[in-house]
Design an enzyme around this catalytic site. Structure first.
Site, mmCIF file in Angstrom:
data_model
loop_
_atom_site.group_PDB
_atom_site.id
_atom_site.type_symbol
_atom_site.label_atom_id
_atom_site.label_comp_id
_atom_site.label_asym_id
_atom_site.label_seq_id
_atom_site.Cartn_x
_atom_site.Cartn_y
_atom_site.Cartn_z
ATOM 1 C CE LYS A 17 -5.230 -17.310 2.148
ATOM 2 N NZ LYS A 17 -5.178 -15.794 2.433
ATOM 3 N NE ARG A 47 -0.174 -20.441 2.271
ATOM 4 C CZ ARG A 47 -0.238 -19.418 2.120
ATOM 5 N NH1 ARG A 47 -0.968 -18.642 3.037
ATOM 6 N NH2 ARG A 47 0.596 -18.750 1.644
ATOM 7 N NE ARG A 52 -3.864 -2.371 1.935
ATOM 8 C CZ ARG A 52 -3.687 -3.629 1.893
ATOM 9 N NH1 ARG A 52 -2.438 -4.394 1.810
ATOM 10 N NH2 ARG A 52 -4.809 -4.573 1.876
ATOM 11 C CG ASP A 105 -1.394 -14.521 5.264
ATOM 12 O OD1 ASP A 105 -1.977 -15.255 4.513
ATOM 13 O OD2 ASP A 105 -1.388 -13.407 5.189
#
Ligand code: DC
Length: 644
Positions: free
Chosen positions: A349, A353, A30, A322
């Site tokens: 993912k 995953r 960002r 995550d």
């Protein structure tokens, strides 16, 4: 520096000390995008050095932003809407879903047509979740199939603000809509039933964009007013909390550990994994630092299995999911069955995953299974050394490294595909090794040392072993030969100690498909009889050896380990090489293999090589001796691979 291609980890080496993770990845992406949109030059400190953020950087550069790395370690980006233009090539997002989704939102606000590409795994990920709201705002977004997989073609332009409720909990989708909303007419409203990472709204608010965040059921609603002109805002990117999870879990599951992770971002919805660990009985504390970051400390007992108990984890606690691979390792060491519910999103993912976590837990000796979107892991009293492939997923590679450290002392694990960590954390193995101290058993890149006399079969065997493992190979003999060849070309007598040493110390040597020294391609001459005669004197020169040994070690760093052949590789160059091979063959067979050299010449070279004072040809104490006489290459290679 390159991350290890194959990481070798010994179980039971305690982790003690303090580390910092790279800059938070979401904030880094960002920061780059906002700097590209802001009028002027923005400085970003602590930007993530992973490949994902590099993809976003390259994309804004292709859009006309100027990117510079300053000497103070910051990245400076000169941007502004007026400066940006339609990129003249597709934007390659590599493996990074964040880059693609956020960039889709940014380019939707410009009257351009932009193509966003990804690698194989990103190209299989659904983009309909961003395509639909952006289309509703007035952009045209095209991808493949019903779920709009990449490549994505985005035609942007005059956008209208919308009121959108996200179907999947996703900060990326929310951010794409908000970024497009900056350039829209009228306010943009995003409603999320589950609170996801709030970096976009926090950072936009910091930059002075008018927006409000209100509670909405269990989640939130964000209302953003358009703001075509973003001001320049300097940023210090705090440490990545998702990356911290690997060290914190290591501190909980590796016996007798104490790990401190400093400078970590402590915003909402990012440290949920710590509450999970605390519920499991782990000793983890979060200490706020004056700069707004946190220090996380984790300590473990001598038998972590006795202190960790299973728990139930709701997906909403770990919104991005995550940290699930790291938590799975803690669950694999806990008493009882830990249940992770609603984690089906793990299937889309970087890899599936969910399947990868199950495979990892089972590989190290605990139990895992999936039913619907629920993952259950039953811990084992002890984990065992294993061979595990990351399948190109950085988080699986890092989680497996932690599981491997938690394995029974002395049991060795091999993590292949470890280079995947470059995605987010190129230095991960070094930082992990920092925690295990100078222990000779610290996690390290796999190096296979192959030594032996001329004609023993080193080249053939090392090439085949390297090809099999996907590693690079270094022929150190070619390095010595290149120095000998260059000395002869410069009329320096090979036994002129100082002149040859000076040549070796200053030379730039490249040994690959071609052998090049100081820009001179010597590939063709290094096998000549003249060089064959000169090279033993050159190789007996202790100063030449020190200079070349340094280069050989640097080569392994730069190549993420490898297969290295020579005379002193296992004894001097890489005493910590995990596999050492000493090849021999009968004198007759060696003479036959070295047809280009006279038997007397080979014998003379062997005599000098093994009797010289400076690191003579030597069999390391811990080397596997292998007589290749009369054996097929395949047979020998299989035996070497069996020592892994
Ligand atoms: O492997 P080769 O025959 O190309 O090696 C050329 C010479 O270099 C050989 O005489 C020994 C020397 N050498 C050495 O001393 N140390 C090494 N690590 C590799 C080669």
């Amino acid at each position: 520096m390159t991350a290890p291609r194959i990481l070798v980890v010994q179980g039971g080496v305690a982790c003690r000390g303090s580390v910092r993770t790279p800059g938070e990845k979401s904030i880094s992406h960002r920061a780059v995008l906002f700097a590209a949109l802001a009028e002027g030059t923005s400085a970003i400190y602590g930007l993530s050095d992973g490949a994902d953020v590099a993809a976003t950087l390259a994309a804004v550069e292709a859009m006309g932003a100027q990117v510079e790395r300053a000497s103070d370690g910051s990245v400076r980006i000169r941007g502004g809407r007026s400066r940006l233009h339609q990129p003249d090539h597709p934007l390659d997002c590599g493996n990074s879903g964040t880059s693609m989704r956020l960039l889709a939102g940014v380019v939707a606000g410009f009257a351009w047509e932009t193509t966003l590409l990804g690698d194989e795994s990103l190209s299989a990920r659904p983009m309909d979740r961003v395509a639909e709201p952006l289309a509703r705002m007035g952009a045209t977004v095209e991808g493949r199939g019903d779920d709009c997989r990449p490549p994505l073609r985005v035609r942007g332009g005059a956008l209208q603000g919308i009121d959108w409720t996200t179907e999947v909990a996703s900060a990326q989708v929310k951010s794409a809509i908000l970024l497009a909303g900056l350039a829209a007419v009228g306010p943009t409203v995003v409603r999320e039933a589950v609170t996801t990472r709030a970096h976009t709204e926090e950072m936009l608010a910091e930059a002075g964009v008018r927006l409000s965040v209100e509670p909405w059921g269990d989640g939130r609603v964000v209302t953003l007013h358009p703001s075509a002109l973003l001001p320049v805002t300097p940023r210090h990117v705090p440490g990545d909390p998702s990356a911290s999870a690997f060290f914190v879990v290591a501190g909980c599951v590796v016996p007798d550990s104490r790990v401190e992770v400093e400078g970590i971002y402590r915003g909402p919805a990012r440290l949920g994994y710590i509450s999970v660990l605390q519920r499991m009985g782990a000793q983890v504390t979060v200490t706020p630092a004056p700069d707004g970051t946190a220090t996380i400390t984790a300590t473990s007992a001598a038998r972590p299995h006795d202190t960790l108990t299973a728990t139930t984890v709701a997906a909403a606690e770990i919104p991005s999911l995550d940290e699930i691979p790291a938590l799975a390792v803690a669950a694999a060491m806990a008493r009882g069955t830990t249940v992770f519910s609603d984690v089906g999103e793990l299937r889309v993912k970087e890899v599936d995953r969910l399947a990868a976590v199950v495979a990892m837990v089972q590989a190290f000796g605990a139990t895992a299974h999936v039913e619907g979107d629920t993952l259950s892991i039953t811990g084992a009293a002890a984990l065992h050394g294993a061979r595990f492939d990351s399948q190109g997923d950085h988080r699986m590679a890092m989680a497996a490294a932690v599981a491997a450290l938690a394995a029974v002392p002395g049991e060795r694990s091999l993590i292949t595909g470890f280079g995947a960590v470059e995605t987010s954390y190129p230095r991960f193995a070094d930082d992990l090794a920092h925690l295990t101290g100078d222990d000779p058993l610290a996690p390290r890149a796999l190096v296979i040392a192959i030594d032996g006399p001329a004609g023993a079969g080193k080249s053939t065997v090392s090439k085949a072993v390297a090809a099999h493992l996907g590693l690079d190979r270094l022929d150190t003999g070619a390095m010595y030969r290149s120095v000998a060849a260059r000395a002869l070309a410069l009329d320096i007598p090979p036994d002129d100690h100082d002149a040859v040493a000076a040549l070796a110390a200053g030379a730039e040597i490249e040994v690959g498909a071609r052998v090049v020294i100081d820009g001179h391609d010597v590939t063709g001459v290094i096998r000549s009889p003249e060089v064959g005669r000169a090279v033993s004197d050159v190789a007996a020169n202790a100063d030449v050896r020190s200079a070349l040994v340094l280069r050989q070690r640097a080569w392994a760093k730069a190549h993420g380990g490898g297969v290295v052949e020579g005379r002193d590789i296992g004894s001097v160059v890489f005493p910590h090489a995990q596999v050492k091979v000493y090849l021999t063959a009968s004198p007759e067979e060696r003479a036959r293999r070295r047809r280009d050299e006279s038997p007397a010449g080979v014998a003379r070279r062997d005599r000098i090589d093994s009797t010289r004072a400076a690191s003579p040809l030597a069999e390391a104490d811990d080397a596997h001796r292998l007589d290749t006489t009369g054996r097929s290459v395949q047979d020998v290679v299989e035996e070497v691979l069996s020592w892994l």
